[in-house]
Structure formats: C-alpha cells, structure tokens
Design an enzyme around this catalytic site. Sequence first.
Site, PDB file in Angstrom:
ATOM      1  N   ASP A 227       0.383  -0.923  -0.209  1.00  0.00           N
ATOM      2  CA  ASP A 227       0.159   0.357   0.036  1.00  0.00           C
ATOM      3  C   ASP A 227       0.750   1.330  -0.067  1.00  0.00           C
ATOM      4  OD1 ASP A 227      -2.910  -1.198   0.568  1.00  0.00           O
ATOM      5  OD2 ASP A 227      -1.839  -1.683   2.155  1.00  0.00           O
TER       6      ASP A 227
ATOM      7  N   ASP B  56      -7.024  -5.180  -4.344  1.00  0.00           N
ATOM      8  CA  ASP B  56      -7.776  -4.841  -3.368  1.00  0.00           C
ATOM      9  C   ASP B  56      -8.651  -3.532  -3.162  1.00  0.00           C
ATOM     10  OD1 ASP B  56      -7.477  -4.532  -0.645  1.00  0.00           O
ATOM     11  OD2 ASP B  56      -5.666  -3.309  -0.130  1.00  0.00           O
TER      12      ASP B  56
ATOM     13  N   HIS C  85      -5.129   3.434  -2.554  1.00  0.00           N
ATOM     14  CA  HIS C  85      -6.628   3.257  -2.772  1.00  0.00           C
ATOM     15  C   HIS C  85      -7.293   3.386  -1.215  1.00  0.00           C
ATOM     16  CE1 HIS C  85      -4.203  -0.564  -3.666  1.00  0.00           C
ATOM     17  NE2 HIS C  85      -4.643  -0.789  -1.477  1.00  0.00           N
TER      18      HIS C  85
HETATM   19 ZN   LIG Z   1      -4.100  -1.708  -0.315  1.00  0.00          ZN
END
Ligand SMILES: [Zn+2]
Length: 1003
Positions: free
Chosen positions: A63, A185, A446
Amino acid sequence: MIGKIHKQMSHDSWLFSKMATPEYTPFVFLLLLFQSSVWGFPSCHATKPGMLNVHLVPHTHDDVGWLKTVDQYFYGDRNDIQHAGVQYILDSVVDQLLKNPDRRFIYVETAFFYRWWKQQTDDMQNTVKQLVNEGRLEFVNGGWCMSDEATTHYSAVIDQMTMGLRFLNDTFGHCGRPRVAWHIDPFGHAREHASMFAQMGYDGFFFGRLDYQDRNRRMVAREQEMLWRASESLTPPMADLFTGILPNGYNPPEGFCWDQSCDDPPIRDDPDLEDYNVDDVVTRFLHIAHGQALVYKTNHIIMTMGSDFQYENANLWYKNLDKLIRYVNQMQSNGSEVNVLYSTPSCYLQELHRANLTWPLKGDDFFPYADSAHDFWTGYFTSRPALKRYERISNSYLQTCKQLEVLGGPISRKGPFGAGDSETLSKCLVYTLSSHSSAMAVAQHHDAVSGTEKQHVANDYARKLANGWAHCQVLVSNTLSSLSGSSAPRVYCEHLNISVCPLTETSKKFSVNVYNPLARPVSWPVRLPVNGTAYRISDAKGKAVDSQVELLLVRTTYSLSTLLSLSLSISLYPSLSLSISLYPSLSLSISLYPSLSLSISLYPSLSLSISLYPSLSLTPSYSLYPSIIISPSQSFSPQPSSLLSLCASIVTLRDFLSSLFCVCLSRYNASDGNNSESIQMSGAYIFRPNTSTPFIISKTNSVVQEVRQWFSPWVSQVVRLYTDSRALELEWTVGPVPIGDDLGKEVISRLDSSINSSGVFYTDSNGREMLQRRKDYRPTWNLRQSEPIAGNYYPINSRAYIKDDKDQLTVVTDRSQGGGSIQDGSLEIMLHRRLLYDDVRGVGEPLNEMSDIYPEGLVVRGRHLLSLSPPATAADTHRPLAQEVVLQPLITFTDGELHPSTRLEFSGLQAVLPPAVHLLTVSQWDQDTVLLRLEHQYQASESKEHSQPVTVNLQVTSSPWRYAPSCSVSGRDSQSPTSVPELANDQSLWLSNYELTASIGCK
Ligand SMILES: [Zn+2]
C-alpha cells in the site's frame, strides 16, 4: 489489508453445491486477446495440456500509505504500527530470484519501485534489467500506485498511470511493459477504470473484491472470468477487457502462507527428522486445487502466493514454494493430473486465451461492494470529505501548473520567483518526489483519497499536496510574470472557501488575475472577503464590472462574527488571444468520437486581470442582506408533496418552473454495532446507519437573493443563484458534528422533488460515463437486499441525477461523495461523517477527524450545483458544468497599482474548442516535447447536439512556444490510424491508446 481479506474469505468457502442456480443468463463473447501483440511470452513456463495446471504467482501487496505513510512503509519505519519495509522486500526478492531461474515475482507499485531503484548501484540495476528481460521479474499494473476506483477522477488516474508507466518504459523498455491490470485490493470496481485499462492497451484485468452474493453466483456458474464491456460509447472491442476474479482475494490458499508474518507449517521433507509432512502438504494442496478448479472454466487456475508487505524475507516463501512444486509434480508419476508451476498473471492469461472459450459479458460495474449482509463498503465514498476536496482542487492546480509551464517555456522553471517544477517527468529520469505530480499520484492510492487511512497518514497526504502546490506556485508566478510583463509579487489566497484572504481584507487597491484552464469561455463567480463597502472594478479593457458587497455572517464554534464579501462574476473568453500566426504546413485534422479521447494540440487558455479600487464614497449599495427572517413556524416537511416554499420561490425565479423541489440537510445516526441483526459498526470503510429514517435537523431561514438555511449550529447552507448561471448553488457547511450523545453521525443533503424517478437514478463513473442505478437491484444477479440505505449507496465522483419524461434534476459535486435515491423523486448525498468506532477492516481507528484548528471536530464546506432541464438537453448543461468544477479558474492577486505596461490579457488559444471537446492534458513531456490530450467529453446518445463525432482542425501556432522557432506535431488517432503520422521517436505510444498521444516537438 489482511484483516479485510480474512473477513471476506469466510464467505468464500466452496459451498457451491448448496447454492441455487442463478436465473441470470449472460451474453457470451469470445475473448480477443493480444490482437496487436507481438509479445511471445517466451518466459512463461511450459504447461501440461491434459492436466490441471496451477499457476503460483508470488507477489506482495504494498500500500502506498495506509497505517503508515508511504515513506515509512518504504524504509520499514514505525514497525510498531505495522511490520512492513518495502526496501527490504525488493532487496530480498531480487536476491532470491537470482538463486533459481525458475522463480518468478511480480511487482506493482512504481512509487515504491522508483524509490528503491534510484538507490541501487549500476551493477544492481543491470542485474534487475536482466531479470526483467528474462521475464523472471514482471511488472503488473505499473501505475505510480494502485488507485482507488470509487473516489478518483479519471484525469488524475490517467496522470498517475502515465507517471508509473513512463518510468518503466524509460527504464526497461518493451520488457518492462505491464500487460495486466492488477487491482487486487480496491473496494469495488468502476467501469471507467476497466475502460481506461482497455484503452491503455492492457490485455487483462484481475481483482480480488466483489460483492459476496455476486461471487457466490459466479462460482456456481463458473463465471468468475468474463469479458467486461466497459463503455456504452466506444465501439467494441475498444473498451473490452478480459477480467478475472482471484480465488482468495489476493491471499494464498489457507494453510499455504510461508511468509515470516504467517504461522503455517513449513514443508518438512527430511524423513530422518521429526514431523515429516510432505504427504500431508501435498494432499491438502491437491484438495484445494481440485476444489478451485470446480469454480473456474479452464484447466488452468491461479493462486496468489503472497499478501500485504510480504516477501521481506523472501527465502521463506521461495524455499517452500520450490518444494511444493517439486513434491506435487512428483505425484504425476503416481497418476496425479495436477501440474504446479511458477507463473505470472500474464502467463496465466495467455493460457486462458489459448483455451479459446467464450466468456460471459459484463456491462455494469462492481459497486457497491459488500463482504456480508450488513457490511456494505459505501461509507468510504464520503470518508474524509476535506481530504477528498483537497485532492480534487489539487488536481485543478496541477493541470493549471502544467499548462503554465508549457506557456511560459524555460522561464517558468527558472524565473524571477525562483526555480519551480510542476513535473516529475524529465529526460534524465529524475523524479522529484516532492513535486505536485508525485503528491497527486500518491493521493490516488486506494487508502488515500478513499479516506481509509490512519489520521497521521491522511495528514501526510495533505502535507505532500501542499508542498507540491508550493513548488508549482513558483512556476505559476514565473509564467504569469513573463506573460504579463510585471514581476509584482503574486499572492495565492488558498482559504477563500472560508472567506480568508489577508490581502483583499486589508489592501486599498489590488488586482485579481484569473486563469481559465478550460479551452472554452466560462463565467465564474468570484467571492472575496473585503473591508470596503463598495468597490470600483474594471476589467482588462477598463470596462466596469458589476459587483456587490454584502455582509457575511461567519459562525464559528465560539462566536458569530461578520465579514464583508464582494461578489462578482467574470466571463473568461479564450478568444481574446494575442496575435498569433499560423503555420499551415503544421495543421492537421482529426476526428473525435464520443467518449474517445484523443490528443493532439494545445490551446491553453486565458489569463485576465481585473483591478479593484475600493471607493471611498459611501454609496448606498451597501446593505445588510440577512434581514428578512422566515418565521420558524414554517416547519419543514420531508414529503415531496409538501414542498418547501422557500426553495420553491427561488426555483421559480429561474427556469426551474416545471418541477419544484426542496433541499434539506439531515443525518443518520451511525450503527454502534449493538444490533440484533449484526454487530457491524459504521466506520471509515463501511456505512451502516442504525435506522432507515433520517432525522430532520431543525432550522430557521433568512432570505435574500441568496437563501441561508440554518438547520442547527453545526449545519447550515446557503442557496445562491448567480444571474448568468444555469445552476443553483448550494453551499453547505457541516461541523463540528456533535458527539455528546455518544452517537456517530453521517450528514446527508437530500433533494426531494416531484420527479417520477421510479426507483432509478444515475451516477457517474470516475467523472466520465454515467451508469444507471436501480433501487434494491443489481443488473447481473438477484439481489437479496439486507441494508436498505447503505446497500443502495453508490459512488458519486462528479454528478448524479434523477429524471422522468419531463425533467432531469442533476447535482454536480465538488468532490467524490456517496449517495443514493432511497425514495422516488429523491436524491441524497452524504456530506460528512464522524464516527466513534473502528469498523474492523484493519485501519484500527474511528473516523473522528480533529485538529489543532478544529479541536471540536472537523468543519467541512462544499458546494453542490443543481440544474433542472429537460432530459434531452440535460447533458448540455451538466457536462460543461462538471468540467468547470473539476478544472476551475486559478485566482491570484497582486497588491497595489499595476505598472502601466502590464499586459492584462493573454491566451494561447486562437479559437475556442468545440463544446464536445475537452482539453484534458497539456504538459511538458521533456525539454523538447509537450504532451497534449483532447477528449470527446460527451457520452453516446446523451446529447442530440453534442454526442456526435467532432472534427477538430488543429493548427500549431507559434504563440504557446515562443521560445521555439520551429515546431512539429505528430500523433496518432486510434480510430483512423493513417490520418496522422506516427510519432517519430515516441516512447509514449504504448503508454496509452486511451487517447491519441501527440507530441509537439520544438527545437
Ligand atoms: Zn491495499
């Protein structure tokens, strides 16, 4: 997000035999892949035709900010929050790939890879290039980040994809090109994203999350792999994309996680030692493989071997995967028909293509996403509304900055105000990570603009955007100084939305400069806080500009204070250009089709200065407007039949005669999880109100040309109608949301009308095409609705509307929000959320925004623009209106008298572009080249007048490239490739066929 995935996995067990056969009969469509590809997949391991082939895909999901900031994740800092360090992952994976040529790895997030790459030695860089050339390290997706799909605007997504893909192309060439889009994701999937990926030339798309009911149905029907027809406007197969749903979200199958963060037993294969378990491992694996094969169509299945920030010690994974492959395949000599191999998504996709099957067709999108009956991930459509607005306005700043960099030429980057940089893109591959482009690219992640990160990470995204804009301001000042011939210091008032601008509040005389980044005229209201009661305003030609000063009541948490606000409306005409000479030999024509983006030439915009002179004579034009009070006895009724006369009277002033409506701000109390049906709480991701009826917040009103609605001390709204506007402006202010009653609250704006909408409404997809939504309904499966409000919420990026035969009520938003039409004729949009519990999806914090400035809780202000039109012409209003909100004029100030020689107007445009054509990108590509993107902004059939193909005659003029005596235009048109020449030395061609990529090279 391991927590989230585990939650989902519990609903993904293989209970297919118990499920009813769905009634839905899909269309089928032949998968067309690699139609223009010459890529031969030489690096894919051989498969066995008669066997079940299991493609193991080692991967990590990194991430770009979530529980830690992007840079904390890169370094592995703050491991007390979460153990994760991306630099070690890449170190370790490269090392392990070199130990066994059979091994494979995919990497996704270029924001991290770039950080790592620039720290490597030449030797290491050459080694990595070798791994990429041999297909052992493969890039997938390849954007700067894995963007959110619900809350991003397409223009910012294109920019962040361009940034990542360009780095890969410049660094690795053809072998670095990602063939597969990989959004494992994001919490639901937008059709416009699939359309963009198809147009960018990806061969396929894989993701992990979809509604649990949809997944169950698709498993039974073996429809987890499909062809997504992602545009209603583009002629197939332009926006067709093969799309696959991964079997375990993006995790490994249960019992087969061999990361240092996992507890599954390693393969113990020495019979002389205790706990030999090879037989057990092989048996369990074969069982899982056979189970998975039952819910997919071919004799190839994929398994994602990795998860969040895994492979930091890659030896653990690879040592066990090597053994798994060896021992499972050894069973073939005993009659097993399962073949396991190291693979990648593109190798897997190639096998699906070879299977030559027909696949079901998908036409709608994958929103909203629910992972069980009371767990709808529709809260994040609105979570962190201030960050969402800041991201959106930052995009507008960035596009303006890029345009002015081109217009200004070299002086923009080095001029009287210093050295500035809009771009991270340069020939020598030095990406400035503090640049505005980089900050915007990271913000598309995200867990960024989505609002699902921890508070300190949200602060980091905002700080990055502010720093990036500061870089850009230098460049903008340099260019405006050069274009105007005045080097007077330029002031940026970034708090005009809360009526703060020290210059205009104190200066006796100042100038306003307005830059319109659109390639057509706009009329834009300017509201400035001032200290004088009347002003004499003249435009660039010395003509007087109408204005009005009114008293502004500013209600803070603690006090009621007053400010004066000056309003004027400025018309910006790009046709007021400086003299421009044409070079006929450089002109060409291209055709634009609805929703097809092309890009070829540059027509930047108009810059205009207005001088403001506070007049010392006290004129009677000063008046206190909020003097008419509507009595509180005029109580509000939520029924559409009993219309709020207040709203109605304003509406009848304009063209809104035929359909009366009213506007109210209400709230839902958030679920605290104490509920007989489910313990699910509302949180950053999930929206779950505790009742289905919103409370009406009590209110009184005061009225003038603008209507001010005070619903409560913390909720208010101003309804404005500008004389030359086709839309009604609702400026809402919400917060600090009180939580003294121990209940979280989710504030909505609800518009009730007499429109007979029959349970249907429409929302945009990433700011582009519109999608039809129907209450308690999904187009591709029989929905069992379990959350009457949250289960009917959809992302609204830029607009939503309801309509009947006569009227269409459209709301244009200034940021991404969530909304729905719960009652016929009604449209509700969630504005703000303040919640007291974490919703157990991993973030580990309640969404309860506070700061030093707002210790009582965040206050948010925003605008909705309402238009009411006959449906046939509604798009003619909302398309340009939404573009004006996304790319809004940049307002800057200079203090005091302007030097007489100051040039007050400038335009790079010699003619206005046709209404259907939107100037999407103008940006410096490298020293000699400019990237231009034009798009057709109308969807097919939505406008009689504008949904037609358009031909634009483009002439390169000398004006924008004043430092470049000879320019050439090149580009390509994907509709008619022969009509324009190919780019000569064009590395950008494969970046995207989303639009015609054109270069203007000036020597
Ligand atoms: Zn993620």
